[in-house]
Design a protein around this motif. Structure first.
Motif, PDB file in Angstrom:
ATOM      1  N   ALA A 274      -7.089  17.997 -33.100  1.00 21.98           N
ATOM      2  CA  ALA A 274      -8.349  17.524 -32.561  1.00 21.98           C
ATOM      3  C   ALA A 274      -8.315  16.139 -33.144  1.00 21.98           C
ATOM      4  CB  ALA A 274      -9.626  18.255 -32.929  1.00 21.98           C
ATOM      5  N   PRO A 275      -9.122  15.317 -32.339  1.00 19.16           N
ATOM      6  CA  PRO A 275      -9.006  13.876 -32.991  1.00 19.16           C
ATOM      7  C   PRO A 275      -9.917  13.657 -34.214  1.00 19.16           C
ATOM      8  CG  PRO A 275     -10.460  14.282 -30.830  1.00 19.16           C
ATOM      9  CD  PRO A 275      -9.453  15.326 -31.125  1.00 19.16           C
ATOM     10  N   VAL A 276      -9.485  12.831 -34.997  1.00 22.93           N
ATOM     11  CA  VAL A 276     -10.113  12.536 -36.314  1.00 22.93           C
ATOM     12  C   VAL A 276     -10.849  11.366 -36.371  1.00 22.93           C
ATOM     13  CG1 VAL A 276      -9.829  12.145 -38.744  1.00 22.93           C
ATOM     14  CG2 VAL A 276      -8.754  13.957 -37.733  1.00 22.93           C
ATOM     15  N   PHE A 277     -11.878  11.274 -36.875  1.00 26.93           N
ATOM     16  CA  PHE A 277     -12.825   9.835 -36.553  1.00 26.93           C
ATOM     17  C   PHE A 277     -13.324   9.816 -38.352  1.00 26.93           C
ATOM     18  CE2 PHE A 277     -13.041  11.729 -32.672  1.00 26.93           C
ATOM     19  CZ  PHE A 277     -12.881  10.700 -31.747  1.00 26.93           C
ATOM     20  N   LEU A 278     -13.494   8.264 -38.620  1.00 28.47           N
ATOM     21  CA  LEU A 278     -14.404   7.961 -39.781  1.00 28.47           C
ATOM     22  C   LEU A 278     -15.720   7.521 -39.485  1.00 28.47           C
ATOM     23  CD1 LEU A 278     -11.662   6.651 -42.151  1.00 28.47           C
ATOM     24  CD2 LEU A 278     -12.160   8.919 -41.995  1.00 28.47           C
ATOM     25  N   ASP A 279     -16.697   8.482 -39.750  1.00 34.15           N
ATOM     26  CA  ASP A 279     -17.998   8.000 -39.212  1.00 34.15           C
ATOM     27  C   ASP A 279     -18.812   7.320 -40.515  1.00 34.15           C
ATOM     28  OD1 ASP A 279     -17.784   9.252 -36.832  1.00 34.15           O
ATOM     29  OD2 ASP A 279     -18.814  10.993 -37.231  1.00 34.15           O
TER      30      ASP A 279
ATOM     31  N   ASN B 206       3.327   3.326 -37.234  1.00 35.18           N
ATOM     32  CA  ASN B 206       2.061   4.339 -37.332  1.00 35.18           C
ATOM     33  C   ASN B 206       2.316   5.555 -36.489  1.00 35.18           C
ATOM     34  OD1 ASN B 206       0.624   2.819 -39.203  1.00 35.18           O
ATOM     35  ND2 ASN B 206       0.086   1.341 -37.746  1.00 35.18           N
ATOM     36  N   ARG B 207       1.746   6.537 -37.162  1.00 30.27           N
ATOM     37  CA  ARG B 207       1.910   7.907 -36.600  1.00 30.27           C
ATOM     38  C   ARG B 207       0.506   8.236 -36.110  1.00 30.27           C
ATOM     39  NH1 ARG B 207       6.596  10.896 -37.807  1.00 30.27           N
ATOM     40  NH2 ARG B 207       8.148   9.695 -38.451  1.00 30.27           N
ATOM     41  N   ALA B 208       0.473   9.375 -35.245  1.00 27.61           N
ATOM     42  CA  ALA B 208      -0.897   9.824 -34.756  1.00 27.61           C
ATOM     43  C   ALA B 208      -1.381  10.564 -36.087  1.00 27.61           C
ATOM     44  CB  ALA B 208      -0.652  11.054 -33.661  1.00 27.61           C
ATOM     45  N   LEU B 209      -2.651  10.676 -36.280  1.00 33.05           N
ATOM     46  CA  LEU B 209      -3.292  11.421 -37.397  1.00 33.05           C
ATOM     47  C   LEU B 209      -4.422  12.126 -36.724  1.00 33.05           C
ATOM     48  CD1 LEU B 209      -4.333   9.986 -40.965  1.00 33.05           C
ATOM     49  CD2 LEU B 209      -5.624  11.816 -39.748  1.00 33.05           C
ATOM     50  N   THR B 210      -4.058  13.552 -36.488  1.00 38.55           N
ATOM     51  CA  THR B 210      -5.025  14.531 -36.076  1.00 38.55           C
ATOM     52  C   THR B 210      -5.566  15.598 -36.950  1.00 38.55           C
ATOM     53  OG1 THR B 210      -3.195  15.783 -34.990  1.00 38.55           O
ATOM     54  CG2 THR B 210      -4.406  14.240 -33.662  1.00 38.55           C
ATOM     55  N   GLY B 211      -6.468  16.288 -36.683  1.00 36.94           N
ATOM     56  CA  GLY B 211      -6.640  17.366 -37.902  1.00 36.94           C
ATOM     57  C   GLY B 211      -6.871  18.900 -37.090  1.00 36.94           C
ATOM     58  N   THR B 212      -6.911  19.999 -37.792  1.00 42.83           N
ATOM     59  CA  THR B 212      -6.928  21.251 -37.418  1.00 42.83           C
ATOM     60  C   THR B 212      -8.607  21.465 -37.086  1.00 42.83           C
ATOM     61  OG1 THR B 212      -5.245  21.904 -38.772  1.00 42.83           O
ATOM     62  CG2 THR B 212      -6.572  23.541 -37.622  1.00 42.83           C
ATOM     63  N   GLY B 213      -8.645  21.697 -35.873  1.00 44.20           N
ATOM     64  CA  GLY B 213     -10.012  21.842 -35.369  1.00 44.20           C
ATOM     65  C   GLY B 213     -10.833  22.858 -36.048  1.00 44.20           C
TER      66      GLY B 213
END
Length: 385
Positions: A48-53, A75-82
């Motif tokens: 899932a997409p990752v954000f820094l809020d 640069n690579r993608a950086l996603t997280g496990t949902g």
């Protein structure tokens, strides 16, 4: 004037090229939350997409910096496990200039990225400057095989200590690497969760029986080769909890070095304070119930020694929250106070790690080009006068 237009065009091109993955500059005194999910899809065991809020201390959302979901150049993608609650721990480098975090080079929707061999789904380290520039060029194909990348610590945004666990081979633990590298050195081999550097020493949190205590010192200082983990006397054994993020502070004017610890745990012990008394760490209170499941944790200390804790918690599964707690009891005092809810995650979103905002420093790449171009304009204008 004929010289000004090319200069501005060149500056614009530089800004676009350098700013393909970036947010606005962070504001001093705010906090940043690692968020998984954009609300559009149910969070599951998939990328899932990752954000820094970024939030103010009062809980006002300032901005959301998106991590890349596709690679671009180095640069690579950086996603997280949902649906994971044991990854996404966010820390601030000890020089105060960079946020560091982990994720996966996996397109959104990729099934079970954490269960996939890291040679196939590379683990990725993100380094985000105070100016909001995002770097995801650090890749790991050799660590955390079949399990989570969990946390990253750094002294300067270049030297990186990355933690996680593994389901295959001896690839758990902590690895030392550097920004932009594709290789690293194993520093510790047991399953680790949060990592942090305090007082110049690398520490790790764990659920593992191989960890001597729930927070342990790894080697001496900030090791770059394989090292022995040493437990902190008095803390529970490493398999007595799930230590996510933690904070070590020096609050006592008479006790030398670090003397106060706050530990976030998601297996029933909530957020606990420990004080170092005669060489032994003693529990001095906790906040919340076990079902709160605290995950992320950071702190700021006022001149008077009052500690403001910022934490994320699952809140019994009702909906994750960013909270603040003021501990004015000082060294050895009992942790008590009101939990102030600052923000609540949205539907199909998950709050994980939390850190203070980094300091904004000039970016030489952009500033240097601008100065050179402006210098050329001044010289040309001078010749024409």
């Amino acid at each position: 004037m004929r010289y000004c237009l090319p200069v501005f065009a060149a500056v614009a091109l530089v800004s676009v090229g350098m700013g393909a993955a970036r947010g606005d500059a962070f504001k001093a005194g705010d906090v940043v939350v690692y968020r998984v999910g954009d609300g559009s899809s149910v969070l599951a065991d998939s990328a899932a997409p990752v954000f820094l809020d970024e939030y103010t201390p009062a809980g006002v959302l300032v901005q959301s910096v998106a991590m890349p979901t596709v690679g671009s150049g180095v640069n690579r993608a950086l996603t997280g496990t949902g649906n994971s609650t044991s990854e996404g721990m966010l820390t601030l480098s000890t020089d105060g200039k960079y946020l560091v975090l982990g994720g996966y080079d996996a397109p959104v929707g990729t099934a079970t990225p954490e269960d996939t061999d890291s040679a196939l789904v590379n683990r990725v380290v993100g380094v985000v400057s105070g100016a909001g520039a995002v770097d995801t060029s650090t890749v790991m194909s050799y660590a955390f095989v079949g399990n989570n990348i969990r946390s990253v610590a750094s002294t300067n945004g270049t030297d990186l200590w990355v933690s996680g666990t593994s389901n295959a081979g001896d690839t758990s633990g902590i690895y030392y690497t550097t920004k932009g590298a594709s290789s690293g050195t194993q520093v510790a081999s047991y399953a680790t969760r949060g990592v942090g550097i305090y007082g110049g020493q690398l520490y790790a949190g764990s659920t593992s029986k191989s960890s001597p205590t729930i927070v342990a010192a790894v080697g001496t200082g900030t090791p770059t080769t394989f090292s022995v983990a040493t437990g902190l006397t008095g803390l529970p054994a490493g398999n007595k909890g799930s230590t996510n993020q933690f904070v070590l502070l020096d609050l006592s004017p008479t006790v030398a070095g670090l003397d106060t610890a706050y530990v976030a745990d998601d297996t029933g012990t909530a957020l606990t304070k420990y004080s170092l008394e005669s060489g032994t760490w003693v529990a001095t209170g906790k906040i919340g119930a076990g079902a709160d499941d605290y995950d992320g944790l950071t702190a700021s200390v006022s001149a008077g020694g009052v500690v403001t804790l910022f934490a994320t918690r699952l809140n019994g599964g009702v909906g994750g929250q960013l909270v603040s707690i003021t501990d004015s009891s000082g060294y050895g005092g009992t942790l008590a106070g009101t939990v102030n809810v600052l923000a609540t995650e949205g539907t199909n979103e998950s709050f994980l790690g939390v850190a203070l905002t980094p300091t904004v420093v000039p970016e030489p790449g952009i500033a240097g080009v601008v100065l050179v171009l402006l210098g050329g304009v001044m010289r040309r204008r001078g010749k024409g006068m």
